[in-house]
Design an enzyme around this catalytic site. Structure first.
Site, mmCIF file in Angstrom:
data_model
loop_
_atom_site.group_PDB
_atom_site.id
_atom_site.type_symbol
_atom_site.label_atom_id
_atom_site.label_comp_id
_atom_site.label_asym_id
_atom_site.label_seq_id
_atom_site.Cartn_x
_atom_site.Cartn_y
_atom_site.Cartn_z
ATOM 1 N N HIS A 224 0.864 -1.197 0.000
ATOM 2 C CA HIS A 224 0.000 0.000 0.000
ATOM 3 C C HIS A 224 0.892 1.235 0.000
ATOM 4 C CE1 HIS A 224 -3.364 2.570 0.602
ATOM 5 N NE2 HIS A 224 -3.720 2.264 1.831
ATOM 6 N N HIS A 264 -2.118 -2.331 -9.588
ATOM 7 C CA HIS A 264 -3.125 -1.706 -8.718
ATOM 8 C C HIS A 264 -4.371 -2.576 -8.715
ATOM 9 C CE1 HIS A 264 -5.779 1.363 -7.038
ATOM 10 N NE2 HIS A 264 -4.677 1.961 -6.627
ATOM 11 N N ASP A 320 2.634 5.631 -6.638
ATOM 12 C CA ASP A 320 3.925 5.542 -5.941
ATOM 13 C C ASP A 320 5.109 5.522 -6.892
ATOM 14 O OD1 ASP A 320 2.023 3.520 -3.903
ATOM 15 O OD2 ASP A 320 2.960 5.359 -3.192
HETATM 16 C C1 SDX Z 1 -1.336 2.300 -3.378
HETATM 17 O O1 SDX Z 1 -5.968 0.720 -3.303
HETATM 18 C C2 SDX Z 1 -5.539 1.913 -3.533
HETATM 19 O O2 SDX Z 1 -6.251 2.775 -4.004
HETATM 20 C C3 SDX Z 1 -4.113 2.171 -3.157
HETATM 21 C C4 SDX Z 1 -3.536 3.514 -3.526
HETATM 22 C C5 SDX Z 1 -4.183 4.649 -2.770
HETATM 23 O O3 SDX Z 1 -4.117 5.793 -3.230
HETATM 24 O O4 SDX Z 1 -4.650 4.396 -1.619
HETATM 25 O O5 SDX Z 1 -3.675 3.727 -4.902
HETATM 26 C C6 SDX Z 1 -2.041 3.578 -3.180
HETATM 27 O O6 SDX Z 1 -1.235 1.552 -2.447
HETATM 28 C C7 SDX Z 1 -0.807 1.938 -4.736
HETATM 29 C C8 SDX Z 1 -0.217 0.491 -4.805
HETATM 30 C C9 SDX Z 1 1.163 0.518 -4.207
HETATM 31 N N1 SDX Z 1 1.753 -0.856 -4.170
HETATM 32 C C10 SDX Z 1 2.683 -1.232 -5.026
HETATM 33 O O7 SDX Z 1 3.083 -0.553 -5.954
HETATM 34 C C11 SDX Z 1 3.278 -2.606 -4.752
HETATM 35 C C12 SDX Z 1 3.442 -3.382 -6.081
HETATM 36 N N2 SDX Z 1 2.141 -3.703 -6.626
HETATM 37 C C13 SDX Z 1 1.521 -4.859 -6.122
HETATM 38 O O8 SDX Z 1 2.032 -5.703 -5.243
HETATM 39 C C14 SDX Z 1 0.073 -5.079 -6.585
HETATM 40 O O9 SDX Z 1 -0.054 -4.571 -7.848
HETATM 41 C C15 SDX Z 1 -0.969 -4.481 -5.670
HETATM 42 C C16 SDX Z 1 -0.792 -5.009 -4.288
HETATM 43 C C17 SDX Z 1 -0.862 -3.011 -5.653
HETATM 44 C C18 SDX Z 1 -2.334 -4.899 -6.207
HETATM 45 O O10 SDX Z 1 -2.379 -6.206 -6.029
HETATM 46 P P1 SDX Z 1 -3.576 -7.173 -6.453
HETATM 47 O O11 SDX Z 1 -4.741 -6.455 -7.012
HETATM 48 O O12 SDX Z 1 -3.809 -8.077 -5.300
HETATM 49 O O13 SDX Z 1 -2.900 -7.875 -7.667
HETATM 50 P P2 SDX Z 1 -2.040 -9.189 -7.579
HETATM 51 O O14 SDX Z 1 -0.934 -9.056 -6.580
HETATM 52 O O15 SDX Z 1 -2.971 -10.346 -7.439
HETATM 53 O O16 SDX Z 1 -1.386 -9.188 -9.028
HETATM 54 C C19 SDX Z 1 -2.250 -9.376 -10.158
HETATM 55 C C20 SDX Z 1 -1.298 -9.728 -11.292
HETATM 56 C C21 SDX Z 1 -0.341 -10.856 -10.912
HETATM 57 O O17 SDX Z 1 -0.051 -11.545 -12.085
HETATM 58 P P3 SDX Z 1 -0.535 -13.086 -12.212
HETATM 59 O O18 SDX Z 1 0.067 -13.784 -10.984
HETATM 60 O O19 SDX Z 1 -2.055 -13.018 -12.125
HETATM 61 O O20 SDX Z 1 0.006 -13.530 -13.509
HETATM 62 O O21 SDX Z 1 -0.458 -8.603 -11.563
HETATM 63 C C22 SDX Z 1 0.895 -8.973 -11.362
HETATM 64 C C23 SDX Z 1 0.893 -10.147 -10.438
HETATM 65 O O22 SDX Z 1 2.044 -10.940 -10.617
HETATM 66 N N3 SDX Z 1 1.557 -7.834 -10.723
HETATM 67 C C24 SDX Z 1 2.780 -7.432 -11.030
HETATM 68 C C25 SDX Z 1 3.003 -6.318 -10.186
HETATM 69 N N4 SDX Z 1 1.940 -6.119 -9.415
HETATM 70 C C26 SDX Z 1 1.061 -7.065 -9.758
HETATM 71 N N5 SDX Z 1 3.697 -7.881 -11.928
HETATM 72 C C27 SDX Z 1 4.869 -7.190 -11.977
HETATM 73 N N6 SDX Z 1 5.158 -6.122 -11.208
HETATM 74 C C28 SDX Z 1 4.261 -5.653 -10.312
HETATM 75 N N7 SDX Z 1 4.564 -4.622 -9.540
#
Ligand code: SDX
Length: 383
Positions: A224, A264, A320
């Site tokens: 997050h 996201h 971010d």
């Molecule tokens: C914020 O919710 C909000 O509104 C949050 C926010 C706000 O203003 O409050 O916008 C702020 O928290 C932004 C997010 C910050 N976090 C990150 O940047 C961390 C990296 N991103 C993730 O770990 C992930 O994308 C999440 C946690 C943000 C979202 O996760 P989900 O919806 O649970 O998605 P997931 O982990 O199940 O991934 C879905 C797919 C996967 O691929 P498959 O396994 O289905 O093949 O997307 C891929 C993931 O592997 N994926 C990525 C990735 N993030 C997700 N692949 C490569 N790089 C990445 N960073």
């Protein structure tokens, strides 16, 4: 009762809200109907706080009175300052220190016995917390640098006053505008994990200090709010690797590393806030004459987007991904980036607490039990 479990409450509607709305396919964010691009360009953070808390934009007089009411609440008590000093001396992480200090503020709350149903009192408490968070964070950083805290400047608004209290100098116009815009961009974002956390606590009619403290805890996680710090640490790793950023990101993705700042739960395209921060990052880079950080960030984005095809999979830069390089160029310590996120998002947490408690319903979902139904008791000496 819903039959199938929606892990992570993905796609589950749990409340109605008029504060903000995200269109994850169009990459659109609005606060009470106003596009984030318009607010980032035209408003101040105090104006956005008023909009979130009072359901409409203020007149000039209303905004002046509102900004004054926040400025009046910025000071910290000697007890809270001492708590902040001890936390800094102990080497505590800034988000953990903020969580503790906000909780400690409640000891100075002038209306401790206000009826939780009195939403005007809750608003006053939320305003006090919002006003004091910048002072807490700046004092924490000053103590870490073995410097005395700088008292809040009576004539500066919340965002530029934070930079002033960090350095003791009034920020230049670009820095003041940039930090204020960053606070606008992070103020609210639907029912993200930290906002939902604040609402769950509020739904029990607990006090707003508990809601905000809980929200800070949720925001601190790397999935997050913690991602902005992770992105900057990644860029510093690139810089120190002496490798070409393209070569670095190819190697990182080949090793299966998940790049922070990408992906996201709601956005399937580039976060509109990332676009605005990217423009800011470029502007600061040009003003500072050092485009290195901007180049690293865009190179990594282009590789993940074009070569890795992440955007086709709905994985794109989020807020971010560019915020860290903006703060870095303002000279803000890397581990203060998520606290800055909290400094802004407290506006959304308080707004959602007020809105939800207006028509409150205890948030209490169900879980499907998967344990045994009939377990036979065995005395300990027979186990
Ligand atoms: C914020 O919710 C909000 O509104 C949050 C926010 C706000 O203003 O409050 O916008 C702020 O928290 C932004 C997010 C910050 N976090 C990150 O940047 C961390 C990296 N991103 C993730 O770990 C992930 O994308 C999440 C946690 C943000 C979202 O996760 P989900 O919806 O649970 O998605 P997931 O982990 O199940 O991934 C879905 C797919 C996967 O691929 P498959 O396994 O289905 O093949 O997307 C891929 C993931 O592997 N994926 C990525 C990735 N993030 C997700 N692949 C490569 N790089 C990445 N960073």
């Amino acid at each position: 009762m819903l039959e199938d479990v929606q892990k992570g409450l993905e796609g589950v509607l749990v409340a109605e809200s008029g504060l903000s709305s995200i269109d994850g396919d169009a990459g659109r964010l609005i606060y009470r109907g106003y596009d984030i691009e318009t607010l980032a360009r035209e408003a101040t953070y105090e104006e956005v706080l008023y909009l979130l808390w009072h359901d409409e934009l203020p007149t000039a007089e209303e905004l002046e009175a509102f900004a004054d009411s926040i400025a009046e609440e910025r000071e910290l008590s000697a007890d809270v300052l001492e708590t902040v000093r001890r936390l800094a001396a102990s080497g505590e992480e800034p988000m953990a220190a903020l969580r503790t200090a906000v909780s400690a503020l409640s000891a100075d709350e002038p209306e401790p016995d206000a009826d939780p149903e009195d939403l005007d009192a809750t608003l006053r408490k939320g305003r006090r917390i919002t006003a004091k968070i910048p002072t807490i964070l700046a004092a924490f950083e000053r103590y870490r640098m073995d410097e005395a805290p700088v008292d809040p400047h009576p004539d500066l608004d919340l965002a530029e006053n934070f930079l002033y209290m960090l350095t003791g100098e009034e920020p230049d116009d670009i820095a003041a505008e940039t930090i204020d815009q960053a606070l606008i961009l992070h103020a609210d974002h639907g029912l993200n994990a930290s906002t939902f956390t604040s609402m769950v606590v509020a739904s029990t009619m607990a006090d707003v200090y508990s809601s905000v403290t809980a929200g800070i805890g949720a925001l601190s996680g790397p999935l997050h709010g913690g991602a902005n710090q992770d992105v900057m640490e990644m860029l510093i790793e690139v810089d120190e690797s002496d490798r070409d950023p393209l070569d670095w990101v190819k190697n990182a993705t080949d090793e299966g590393r998940r790049i922070p700042g990408f992906g996201h739960r709601v956005y399937n395209v580039k976060d509109p806030r990332a676009k605005i921060l990217q423009a800011r990052c470029k502007e600061l880079s040009e003003a500072n004459g050092d485009e290195k950080w901007y180049d690293y960030t865009t190179t990594i984005e282009e590789y993940l987007t074009e070569e890795q095809g992440l955007v086709e999979k709905g994985i794109a830069p989020n807020v971010d991904f560019y915020s860290g390089t903006v703060y870095y160029q303002l000279g803000i310590p890397v581990d203060m980036y998520t606290p800055i996120f909290a400094m802004s998002r407290v506006g959304g947490w308080v707004g959602h607490v007020l809105e939800y408690q207006e028509d409150n319903r205890l948030i209490r979902p169900r879980g499907r039990y998967t344990g045994p139904e009939e377990a036979e008791w065995v005395p300990i000496d027979e186990r």
